[in-house]
Motif scaffolding. Structure first.
Motif, PDB file in Angstrom:
ATOM      1  N   ASP A 120      56.580  26.543  26.413  1.00  0.00           N
ATOM      2  CA  ASP A 120      55.592  26.553  27.493  1.00  0.00           C
ATOM      3  C   ASP A 120      54.291  26.015  26.927  1.00  0.00           C
ATOM      4  O   ASP A 120      53.851  26.427  25.857  1.00  0.00           O
ATOM      5  CB  ASP A 120      55.378  27.971  28.016  1.00  0.00           C
ATOM      6  N   LYS A 121      53.664  25.088  27.676  1.00  0.00           N
ATOM      7  CA  LYS A 121      52.408  24.485  27.234  1.00  0.00           C
ATOM      8  C   LYS A 121      51.352  24.696  28.311  1.00  0.00           C
ATOM      9  O   LYS A 121      51.606  24.482  29.490  1.00  0.00           O
ATOM     10  CB  LYS A 121      52.598  23.001  26.955  1.00  0.00           C
ATOM     11  N   PHE A 122      50.165  25.137  27.851  1.00  0.00           N
ATOM     12  CA  PHE A 122      49.072  25.451  28.755  1.00  0.00           C
ATOM     13  C   PHE A 122      47.790  24.802  28.252  1.00  0.00           C
ATOM     14  O   PHE A 122      47.620  24.634  27.052  1.00  0.00           O
ATOM     15  CB  PHE A 122      48.829  26.969  28.814  1.00  0.00           C
ATOM     16  N   PRO A 123      46.852  24.510  29.162  1.00  0.00           N
ATOM     17  CA  PRO A 123      45.534  24.063  28.709  1.00  0.00           C
ATOM     18  C   PRO A 123      44.815  25.201  27.993  1.00  0.00           C
ATOM     19  O   PRO A 123      45.123  26.375  28.214  1.00  0.00           O
ATOM     20  CB  PRO A 123      44.798  23.702  30.004  1.00  0.00           C
ATOM     21  N   VAL A 124      43.860  24.867  27.154  1.00  0.00           N
ATOM     22  CA  VAL A 124      43.043  25.878  26.486  1.00  0.00           C
ATOM     23  C   VAL A 124      41.892  26.210  27.436  1.00  0.00           C
ATOM     24  O   VAL A 124      41.021  25.374  27.682  1.00  0.00           O
ATOM     25  CB  VAL A 124      42.508  25.372  25.126  1.00  0.00           C
ATOM     26  N   TYR A 125      41.905  27.427  28.005  1.00  0.00           N
ATOM     27  CA  TYR A 125      40.903  27.828  28.995  1.00  0.00           C
ATOM     28  C   TYR A 125      39.627  28.388  28.371  1.00  0.00           C
ATOM     29  O   TYR A 125      38.583  28.363  29.000  1.00  0.00           O
ATOM     30  CB  TYR A 125      41.496  28.876  29.945  1.00  0.00           C
ATOM     31  N   ASN A 126      39.707  28.903  27.151  1.00  0.00           N
ATOM     32  CA  ASN A 126      38.548  29.486  26.493  1.00  0.00           C
ATOM     33  C   ASN A 126      37.640  28.348  26.013  1.00  0.00           C
ATOM     34  O   ASN A 126      37.963  27.633  25.061  1.00  0.00           O
ATOM     35  CB  ASN A 126      39.005  30.356  25.322  1.00  0.00           C
ATOM     36  N   ALA A 127      36.496  28.190  26.664  1.00  0.00           N
ATOM     37  CA  ALA A 127      35.596  27.062  26.379  1.00  0.00           C
ATOM     38  C   ALA A 127      35.074  27.088  24.947  1.00  0.00           C
ATOM     39  O   ALA A 127      34.966  26.032  24.299  1.00  0.00           O
ATOM     40  CB  ALA A 127      34.436  27.065  27.363  1.00  0.00           C
ATOM     41  N   GLU A 128      34.751  28.267  24.448  1.00  0.00           N
ATOM     42  CA  GLU A 128      34.229  28.376  23.082  1.00  0.00           C
ATOM     43  C   GLU A 128      35.301  27.987  22.060  1.00  0.00           C
ATOM     44  O   GLU A 128      35.029  27.271  21.093  1.00  0.00           O
ATOM     45  CB  GLU A 128      33.760  29.808  22.830  1.00  0.00           C
ATOM     46  N   LEU A 129      36.517  28.441  22.282  1.00  0.00           N
ATOM     47  CA  LEU A 129      37.627  28.095  21.392  1.00  0.00           C
ATOM     48  C   LEU A 129      37.926  26.601  21.453  1.00  0.00           C
ATOM     49  O   LEU A 129      38.135  25.956  20.422  1.00  0.00           O
ATOM     50  CB  LEU A 129      38.870  28.905  21.763  1.00  0.00           C
ATOM     51  N   LEU A 130      37.937  26.040  22.649  1.00  0.00           N
ATOM     52  CA  LEU A 130      38.206  24.606  22.803  1.00  0.00           C
ATOM     53  C   LEU A 130      37.137  23.777  22.089  1.00  0.00           C
ATOM     54  O   LEU A 130      37.452  22.785  21.424  1.00  0.00           O
ATOM     55  CB  LEU A 130      38.268  24.241  24.281  1.00  0.00           C
ATOM     56  N   LYS A 131      35.893  24.200  22.182  1.00  0.00           N
ATOM     57  CA  LYS A 131      34.807  23.505  21.482  1.00  0.00           C
ATOM     58  C   LYS A 131      35.041  23.541  19.971  1.00  0.00           C
ATOM     59  O   LYS A 131      34.870  22.544  19.275  1.00  0.00           O
ATOM     60  CB  LYS A 131      33.466  24.157  21.837  1.00  0.00           C
ATOM     61  N   TYR A 132      35.444  24.718  19.465  1.00  0.00           N
ATOM     62  CA  TYR A 132      35.716  24.858  18.029  1.00  0.00           C
ATOM     63  C   TYR A 132      36.879  23.964  17.600  1.00  0.00           C
ATOM     64  O   TYR A 132      36.815  23.281  16.574  1.00  0.00           O
ATOM     65  CB  TYR A 132      36.017  26.320  17.703  1.00  0.00           C
ATOM     66  N   LEU A 133      37.958  23.961  18.389  1.00  0.00           N
ATOM     67  CA  LEU A 133      39.115  23.122  18.061  1.00  0.00           C
ATOM     68  C   LEU A 133      38.728  21.640  18.050  1.00  0.00           C
ATOM     69  O   LEU A 133      39.170  20.886  17.183  1.00  0.00           O
ATOM     70  CB  LEU A 133      40.246  23.365  19.056  1.00  0.00           C
ATOM     71  N   ARG A 134      37.887  21.239  18.990  1.00  0.00           N
ATOM     72  CA  ARG A 134      37.465  19.834  19.049  1.00  0.00           C
ATOM     73  C   ARG A 134      36.528  19.463  17.909  1.00  0.00           C
ATOM     74  O   ARG A 134      36.406  18.287  17.563  1.00  0.00           O
ATOM     75  CB  ARG A 134      36.825  19.528  20.395  1.00  0.00           C
ATOM     76  N   GLN A 135      35.863  20.463  17.319  1.00  0.00           N
ATOM     77  CA  GLN A 135      35.066  20.191  16.126  1.00  0.00           C
ATOM     78  C   GLN A 135      35.994  19.940  14.937  1.00  0.00           C
ATOM     79  O   GLN A 135      35.683  19.121  14.069  1.00  0.00           O
ATOM     80  CB  GLN A 135      34.132  21.358  15.828  1.00  0.00           C
ATOM     81  N   LEU A 136      37.125  20.641  14.901  1.00  0.00           N
ATOM     82  CA  LEU A 136      38.111  20.409  13.839  1.00  0.00           C
ATOM     83  C   LEU A 136      38.734  19.028  13.974  1.00  0.00           C
ATOM     84  O   LEU A 136      38.893  18.307  12.993  1.00  0.00           O
ATOM     85  CB  LEU A 136      39.224  21.460  13.898  1.00  0.00           C
ATOM     86  N   LEU A 137      39.117  18.702  15.211  1.00  0.00           N
ATOM     87  CA  LEU A 137      39.784  17.425  15.480  1.00  0.00           C
ATOM     88  C   LEU A 137      39.530  17.061  16.943  1.00  0.00           C
ATOM     89  O   LEU A 137      40.060  17.722  17.841  1.00  0.00           O
ATOM     90  CB  LEU A 137      41.288  17.563  15.204  1.00  0.00           C
ATOM     91  N   PRO A 138      38.703  16.037  17.194  1.00  0.00           N
ATOM     92  CA  PRO A 138      38.401  15.672  18.581  1.00  0.00           C
ATOM     93  C   PRO A 138      39.648  15.197  19.327  1.00  0.00           C
ATOM     94  O   PRO A 138      40.549  14.601  18.743  1.00  0.00           O
ATOM     95  CB  PRO A 138      37.412  14.512  18.435  1.00  0.00           C
ATOM     96  N   GLY A 139      39.706  15.507  20.614  1.00  0.00           N
ATOM     97  CA  GLY A 139      40.820  15.079  21.446  1.00  0.00           C
ATOM     98  C   GLY A 139      41.365  16.211  22.283  1.00  0.00           C
ATOM     99  O   GLY A 139      40.736  17.251  22.455  1.00  0.00           O
ATOM    100  N   LYS A 140      42.560  16.005  22.817  1.00  0.00           N
ATOM    101  CA  LYS A 140      43.188  16.968  23.717  1.00  0.00           C
ATOM    102  C   LYS A 140      43.940  18.049  22.926  1.00  0.00           C
ATOM    103  O   LYS A 140      44.728  17.739  22.039  1.00  0.00           O
ATOM    104  CB  LYS A 140      44.157  16.249  24.650  1.00  0.00           C
ATOM    105  N   TRP A 141      43.704  19.316  23.289  1.00  0.00           N
ATOM    106  CA  TRP A 141      44.382  20.456  22.687  1.00  0.00           C
ATOM    107  C   TRP A 141      45.110  21.231  23.769  1.00  0.00           C
ATOM    108  O   TRP A 141      44.665  21.273  24.915  1.00  0.00           O
ATOM    109  CB  TRP A 141      43.377  21.392  22.017  1.00  0.00           C
ATOM    110  N   GLN A 142      46.217  21.870  23.415  1.00  0.00           N
ATOM    111  CA  GLN A 142      46.921  22.741  24.339  1.00  0.00           C
ATOM    112  C   GLN A 142      47.509  23.937  23.615  1.00  0.00           C
ATOM    113  O   GLN A 142      47.767  23.871  22.420  1.00  0.00           O
ATOM    114  CB  GLN A 142      48.005  21.988  25.100  1.00  0.00           C
ATOM    115  N   LYS A 143      47.658  25.023  24.348  1.00  0.00           N
ATOM    116  CA  LYS A 143      48.269  26.247  23.818  1.00  0.00           C
ATOM    117  C   LYS A 143      49.771  26.129  24.043  1.00  0.00           C
ATOM    118  O   LYS A 143      50.222  25.792  25.130  1.00  0.00           O
ATOM    119  CB  LYS A 143      47.719  27.467  24.564  1.00  0.00           C
ATOM    120  N   VAL A 144      50.558  26.393  22.982  1.00  0.00           N
ATOM    121  CA  VAL A 144      52.011  26.267  23.060  1.00  0.00           C
ATOM    122  C   VAL A 144      52.661  27.593  22.695  1.00  0.00           C
ATOM    123  O   VAL A 144      52.272  28.234  21.721  1.00  0.00           O
ATOM    124  CB  VAL A 144      52.525  25.148  22.114  1.00  0.00           C
TER     125      VAL A 144
END
Length: 78
Positions: free
Chosen positions: A27-51
């Motif tokens: 199951d794959k979902f968008p990352v809804y937590n804005a703060e977490l998504l911002k942190y993940l994009r600082q690690l690696l810019p682009g699209k992230w999803q929760k699996v």
């Protein structure tokens, strides 16, 4: 919240060697937590999803980048 990037879920060391994924059962979902998504994009810019990937003796939860790299790999046994 220090998260580390790995090439795949096995490289994280969190998944037991005996674990095998069920075919086509993730199951794959968008990352809804804005703060977490911002942190993940600082690690690696682009699209992230929760699996959530289910297997023979447990399930693996992780965040997956569009490149295939993963972060925050957790294993939950049944």
């Amino acid at each position: 919240m220090p998260l580390h990037l790995y090439a795949n879920i096995r490289a994280s060391g969190s998944v037991p060697a005996a674990w095998r994924p069920n075919r086509g059962n993730a199951d794959k979902f968008p990352v809804y937590n804005a703060e977490l998504l911002k942190y993940l994009r600082q690690l690696l810019p682009g699209k992230w999803q929760k699996v959530l990937k289910y297997g023979n003796n447990g399930e693996v939860h992780y965040f997956e980048h569009e490149s295939g790299q993963v972060a925050d790999v957790k294993f939950f046994s049944y």
